[in-house]
Design a protein around this motif. Structure first.
Motif, PDB file in Angstrom:
ATOM      1  N   ILE A 331     -74.124  56.974 -49.192  1.00  0.00           N
ATOM      2  CA  ILE A 331     -73.193  57.900 -49.843  1.00  0.00           C
ATOM      3  C   ILE A 331     -72.162  57.120 -50.651  1.00  0.00           C
ATOM      4  CG2 ILE A 331     -71.368  59.615 -49.459  1.00  0.00           C
ATOM      5  CD1 ILE A 331     -72.951  60.586 -47.035  1.00  0.00           C
ATOM      6  N   LEU A 332     -71.610  56.069 -50.068  1.00  0.00           N
ATOM      7  CA  LEU A 332     -70.623  55.260 -50.772  1.00  0.00           C
ATOM      8  C   LEU A 332     -71.232  54.613 -52.019  1.00  0.00           C
ATOM      9  CD1 LEU A 332     -68.744  53.468 -47.828  1.00  0.00           C
ATOM     10  CD2 LEU A 332     -67.992  55.442 -49.156  1.00  0.00           C
ATOM     11  N   PHE A 333     -72.475  54.202 -51.920  1.00  0.00           N
ATOM     12  CA  PHE A 333     -73.156  53.572 -53.064  1.00  0.00           C
ATOM     13  C   PHE A 333     -73.302  54.568 -54.215  1.00  0.00           C
ATOM     14  CE2 PHE A 333     -77.050  52.037 -55.282  1.00  0.00           C
ATOM     15  CZ  PHE A 333     -76.559  50.798 -55.677  1.00  0.00           C
ATOM     16  N   VAL A 334     -73.645  55.815 -53.884  1.00  0.00           N
ATOM     17  CA  VAL A 334     -73.765  56.854 -54.921  1.00  0.00           C
ATOM     18  C   VAL A 334     -72.405  57.130 -55.550  1.00  0.00           C
ATOM     19  CG1 VAL A 334     -74.282  59.289 -55.342  1.00  0.00           C
ATOM     20  CG2 VAL A 334     -75.800  57.923 -53.898  1.00  0.00           C
ATOM     21  N   LEU A 335     -71.342  57.165 -54.736  1.00  0.00           N
ATOM     22  CA  LEU A 335     -69.995  57.419 -55.242  1.00  0.00           C
ATOM     23  C   LEU A 335     -69.543  56.335 -56.215  1.00  0.00           C
ATOM     24  CD1 LEU A 335     -68.117  58.663 -52.025  1.00  0.00           C
ATOM     25  CD2 LEU A 335     -69.112  60.028 -53.864  1.00  0.00           C
ATOM     26  N   MET A 336     -70.085  55.116 -56.067  1.00  0.00           N
ATOM     27  CA  MET A 336     -69.748  54.032 -56.979  1.00  0.00           C
ATOM     28  C   MET A 336     -70.112  54.375 -58.423  1.00  0.00           C
ATOM     29  SD  MET A 336     -70.842  50.526 -54.992  1.00  0.00           S
ATOM     30  CE  MET A 336     -70.088  50.033 -53.436  1.00  0.00           C
ATOM     31  N   PHE A 337     -71.164  55.146 -58.602  1.00  0.00           N
ATOM     32  CA  PHE A 337     -71.611  55.510 -59.945  1.00  0.00           C
ATOM     33  C   PHE A 337     -70.831  56.707 -60.490  1.00  0.00           C
ATOM     34  CE2 PHE A 337     -75.136  53.119 -58.219  1.00  0.00           C
ATOM     35  CZ  PHE A 337     -75.578  52.373 -59.305  1.00  0.00           C
ATOM     36  N   ILE A 338     -70.441  57.608 -59.612  1.00  0.00           N
ATOM     37  CA  ILE A 338     -69.783  58.838 -60.064  1.00  0.00           C
ATOM     38  C   ILE A 338     -68.402  58.563 -60.632  1.00  0.00           C
ATOM     39  CG2 ILE A 338     -68.876  61.072 -59.332  1.00  0.00           C
ATOM     40  CD1 ILE A 338     -71.157  61.173 -57.275  1.00  0.00           C
ATOM     41  N   GLY A 339     -67.560  57.887 -59.849  1.00  0.00           N
ATOM     42  CA  GLY A 339     -66.217  57.575 -60.329  1.00  0.00           C
ATOM     43  C   GLY A 339     -65.275  58.759 -60.273  1.00  0.00           C
ATOM     44  N   GLY A 340     -64.073  58.586 -60.890  1.00  0.00           N
ATOM     45  CA  GLY A 340     -63.049  59.617 -60.873  1.00  0.00           C
ATOM     46  C   GLY A 340     -63.105  60.524 -62.082  1.00  0.00           C
ATOM     47  N   SER A 341     -62.008  61.221 -62.322  1.00  0.00           N
ATOM     48  CA  SER A 341     -61.932  62.170 -63.425  1.00  0.00           C
ATOM     49  C   SER A 341     -61.645  61.459 -64.743  1.00  0.00           C
ATOM     50  CB  SER A 341     -60.818  63.192 -63.166  1.00  0.00           C
ATOM     51  OG  SER A 341     -61.018  63.862 -61.953  1.00  0.00           O
ATOM     52  N   SER A 419     -77.389  43.479 -52.335  1.00  0.00           N
ATOM     53  CA  SER A 419     -76.221  42.710 -52.776  1.00  0.00           C
ATOM     54  C   SER A 419     -76.167  42.610 -54.291  1.00  0.00           C
ATOM     55  CB  SER A 419     -76.251  41.301 -52.165  1.00  0.00           C
ATOM     56  OG  SER A 419     -76.189  41.347 -50.755  1.00  0.00           O
ATOM     57  N   ALA A 420     -77.328  42.350 -54.907  1.00  0.00           N
ATOM     58  CA  ALA A 420     -77.376  42.210 -56.368  1.00  0.00           C
ATOM     59  C   ALA A 420     -77.007  43.516 -57.059  1.00  0.00           C
ATOM     60  CB  ALA A 420     -78.765  41.750 -56.805  1.00  0.00           C
ATOM     61  N   SER A 421     -77.603  44.611 -56.605  1.00  0.00           N
ATOM     62  CA  SER A 421     -77.351  45.908 -57.249  1.00  0.00           C
ATOM     63  C   SER A 421     -75.932  46.397 -57.003  1.00  0.00           C
ATOM     64  CB  SER A 421     -78.357  46.952 -56.761  1.00  0.00           C
ATOM     65  OG  SER A 421     -78.279  47.121 -55.365  1.00  0.00           O
ATOM     66  N   SER A 422     -75.425  46.210 -55.790  1.00  0.00           N
ATOM     67  CA  SER A 422     -74.072  46.695 -55.501  1.00  0.00           C
ATOM     68  C   SER A 422     -73.009  45.848 -56.179  1.00  0.00           C
ATOM     69  CB  SER A 422     -73.822  46.744 -53.992  1.00  0.00           C
ATOM     70  OG  SER A 422     -73.781  45.450 -53.429  1.00  0.00           O
ATOM     71  N   SER A 423     -73.280  44.551 -56.388  1.00  0.00           N
ATOM     72  CA  SER A 423     -72.313  43.704 -57.095  1.00  0.00           C
ATOM     73  C   SER A 423     -72.195  44.138 -58.555  1.00  0.00           C
ATOM     74  CB  SER A 423     -72.715  42.227 -57.014  1.00  0.00           C
ATOM     75  OG  SER A 423     -73.949  41.987 -57.681  1.00  0.00           O
ATOM     76  N   VAL A 424     -73.314  44.527 -59.152  1.00  0.00           N
ATOM     77  CA  VAL A 424     -73.309  45.027 -60.527  1.00  0.00           C
ATOM     78  C   VAL A 424     -72.629  46.392 -60.586  1.00  0.00           C
ATOM     79  CG1 VAL A 424     -74.743  45.826 -62.445  1.00  0.00           C
ATOM     80  CG2 VAL A 424     -75.337  43.724 -61.233  1.00  0.00           C
ATOM     81  N   ALA A 425     -72.977  47.277 -59.634  1.00  0.00           N
ATOM     82  CA  ALA A 425     -72.356  48.598 -59.591  1.00  0.00           C
ATOM     83  C   ALA A 425     -70.848  48.476 -59.394  1.00  0.00           C
ATOM     84  CB  ALA A 425     -72.966  49.430 -58.460  1.00  0.00           C
ATOM     85  N   ALA A 426     -70.430  47.509 -58.572  1.00  0.00           N
ATOM     86  CA  ALA A 426     -69.008  47.330 -58.274  1.00  0.00           C
ATOM     87  C   ALA A 426     -68.226  46.833 -59.479  1.00  0.00           C
ATOM     88  CB  ALA A 426     -68.842  46.359 -57.112  1.00  0.00           C
ATOM     89  N   THR A 427     -68.832  45.985 -60.299  1.00  0.00           N
ATOM     90  CA  THR A 427     -68.116  45.446 -61.462  1.00  0.00           C
ATOM     91  C   THR A 427     -68.248  46.351 -62.688  1.00  0.00           C
ATOM     92  OG1 THR A 427     -70.058  44.015 -61.831  1.00  0.00           O
ATOM     93  CG2 THR A 427     -68.153  43.034 -60.755  1.00  0.00           C
ATOM     94  N   LEU A 428     -69.437  46.877 -62.945  1.00  0.00           N
ATOM     95  CA  LEU A 428     -69.627  47.766 -64.090  1.00  0.00           C
ATOM     96  C   LEU A 428     -68.848  49.070 -63.901  1.00  0.00           C
ATOM     97  CD1 LEU A 428     -71.081  48.387 -66.766  1.00  0.00           C
ATOM     98  CD2 LEU A 428     -73.017  49.244 -65.430  1.00  0.00           C
ATOM     99  N   GLY A 429     -68.764  49.554 -62.665  1.00  0.00           N
ATOM    100  CA  GLY A 429     -68.024  50.779 -62.384  1.00  0.00           C
ATOM    101  C   GLY A 429     -66.571  50.536 -62.051  1.00  0.00           C
ATOM    102  N   ASN A 430     -66.120  49.251 -62.106  1.00  0.00           N
ATOM    103  CA  ASN A 430     -64.728  48.882 -61.796  1.00  0.00           C
ATOM    104  C   ASN A 430     -64.338  49.320 -60.382  1.00  0.00           C
ATOM    105  OD1 ASN A 430     -64.104  49.935 -65.138  1.00  0.00           O
ATOM    106  ND2 ASN A 430     -64.298  47.814 -64.484  1.00  0.00           N
ATOM    107  N   ILE A 431     -65.256  49.095 -59.428  1.00  0.00           N
ATOM    108  CA  ILE A 431     -65.037  49.520 -58.038  1.00  0.00           C
ATOM    109  C   ILE A 431     -64.261  48.478 -57.238  1.00  0.00           C
ATOM    110  CG2 ILE A 431     -66.133  50.382 -55.940  1.00  0.00           C
ATOM    111  CD1 ILE A 431     -66.869  52.040 -58.374  1.00  0.00           C
ATOM    112  N   GLY A 432     -64.772  47.232 -57.227  1.00  0.00           N
ATOM    113  CA  GLY A 432     -64.170  46.164 -56.434  1.00  0.00           C
ATOM    114  C   GLY A 432     -65.189  45.578 -55.482  1.00  0.00           C
TER     115      GLY A 432
END
Length: 482
Positions: A331-341, A419-432
């Motif tokens: 669920i948290l991984f999916v939320l990484m793509f959605i983002g805020g308003s 790890s590879a996919s979440s690191s990209v999702a975290a930086t491209l989506g400005n997650i952390g």
């Protein structure tokens, strides 16, 4: 291309940045930190470069779309390059690529870090590191826009390229007034966050830094275990709530100020945003209570904090969610793509795009039964223009293509796919933080120079919503407008 006006505005951006470094310099002197000379030298360098550039002569005061894109892209790059110097010169972050990564992460409100011992940083550097979140949250360029009219320069093209979301709406008729309204809201949220944290017993310095991260949706912590350092449920809930508020479209706060409560309550993006958060908190809370937590309250407290932290792309953590059950992590991984308003300080693809994509799917299903029917896509009672729909589809496709290619490139580091996919999702989506190798209790320090450079590019790409930077990389487009 009017190079004179580009240099002039970029120069003023650097002058603003040099001024914004002064509080960190004062803190460094007050605490006797070894980083004070790093700030002194950087401020002087930034002032010198900014002063020279701001004196450039311009043949006209208007800014074209191409010049706006150039100013926004180069503005963020220059601010990052010079903003990294205090860390590098002082030696608090010895490698420049690491200092640059940390500064880009701060200004883009990503919160990914290469530091393994945050608490070792001197206070001046700690303040500047978190303050970059606050600067980047609303955008140093939006602040500059408020000053441009005094220089006789219009700033709509800059505002349009800088604004997060598919539509750059003005709150007020004049851009400078819109910028001022946004910053008044931003200041107010920050002050209330600081006061609320102080009421919970958090020290003033800690409250300031965490307010910068929560309202700017950045997520740089000042402790090695992030917000988990503070065992107070009150602090966790307060930070979670202000992250949620900061991930909301700021124009809604102006509508509340104007007494337009009905418009706010009818806002479809806000409803979807709150709905996703509610469902995610309940799903993860129940999952944690049944599998990992003995206390239902703590399960839902951590669920609420982590859901708001991830969907608003803040990235604070109160627990090592990498140890949570796969269901909760998914669920948290999916939320990484959605983002805020849209119109908030949050990153990701934005709720409004998800909303319109959902309506597109619903329309296409309906057209299977009624092929000749004309079904328009509406948002807030207004028909969404076709060009906006095309832009959203293109954005989604491009986002996923960049995500896939970057994941393949990062996998060359020899790390696992999660790890590879979440690191990209975290930086491209400005997650952390991400999962696995880049979990909340780990850092990006072990990646190679090339990967850190790629992550830095992805953070800038995500913050500027892909098109701003990519438009400058299309030589044929440039040639056609030359």
């Amino acid at each position: 291309m009017n190079y004179g006006i580009v240099l002039k505005v970029l120069g003023n951006i650097l002058l603003v940045e040099s001024t914004l470094m002064v509080p960190a310099l004062c803190i460094a002197f007050y605490t006797g930190g070894y980083d004070k000379f790093g700030f002194m030298i950087t401020i002087l360098i930034t002032l010198l470069i900014g002063s020279i550039m701001s004196r450039a002569k311009s043949s006209r005061s208007t800014i074209s779309a191409r010049e706006g894109l150039t100013i926004v892209t180069l503005g963020w790059v220059l601010a990052s390059l010079l903003g990294a110097l205090p860390f590098y010169i002082s030696g608090s972050i010895p490698a420049y690529i690491d200092a640059f990564f940390e500064t880009v992460s701060g200004l883009t409100t990503t919160g990914s870090s290469i530091l393994t011992n945050v608490e070792a940083l001197p206070y001046g550097s700690l303040f500047w590191r978190s303050f970059t979140h606050w600067i980047g949250g609303m955008g140093i360029l939006v602040f500059t826009i408020a000053l441009l009219p005094a220089l006789g320069i219009g700033g709509f093209q800059i505002f349009k390229a800088e604004s997060p979301g598919p539509i750059a709406d003005k709150i007020a008729p004049r851009i400078k007034d819109t910028a001022k309204i946004l910053y008044v809201t931003y200041f107010a949220l920050t002050i209330v966050t600081v006061i609320s944290l102080r009421m919970g017993g958090m020290a003033l310095f800690d409250s300031l830094l965490h307010a910068f991260g929560a309202v700017g949706t950045g997520g740089f912590g000042m402790r090695n275990n992030s917000v988990g350092f503070y065992s107070s449920s009150y602090i966790h809930i307060v930070l979670g709530t202000f992250m949620l508020l900061s991930g909301t479209n700021f124009s809604l706060y102006y509508a509340i100020f104007k007494g337009k409560w009905r418009d706010v309550l009818k806002d479809e993006e806000l409803r979807l945003y709150l709905g996703i958060i509610f469902i995610s908190v309940v799903a993860i809370g129940v999952n944690l209570a049944l599998t990992s937590y003995s206390s239902i309250f703590l399960a839902f407290r951590d669920s609420y904090f982590q859901v708001t932290s991830i969907i608003t792309t803040t990235g604070y953590s109160t627990a090592d969610f990498d140890l949570w059950p796969s269901f909760s992590k998914a669920i948290l991984f999916v939320l990484m793509f959605i983002g805020g308003s849209a119109g908030s300080t949050a990153g990701g693809m934005k709720i409004i795009r998800v909303l319109i994509l959902g309506k597109l799917i619903k329309r296409d299903v309906a057209k299977m039964f009624h092929p000749r029917a004309y079904i328009s896509i509406k948002n807030g009672g207004r028909t969404v223009p076709n060009e906006t729909i095309v832009s959203i589809n293109t954005f989604f496709a491009l986002y996923m293509i960049i995500f896939a290619i970057s994941t393949i490139l990062i996998s060359l580091e020899g790390i696992d796919l999660v790890s590879a996919s979440s690191s990209v999702a975290a930086t491209l989506g400005n997650i952390g933080p991400g999962l696995g190798f880049v979990g909340p209790m780990r850092s990006f320090s072990e990646f190679s120079f090339a990967s850190k450079a790629l992550f830095s590019f992805l953070m800038l790409l995500g913050r500027l919503e892909l098109f701003t930077i990519l438009a400058l990389m299309a030589p044929k487009r440039w040639a056609s407008e030359a």
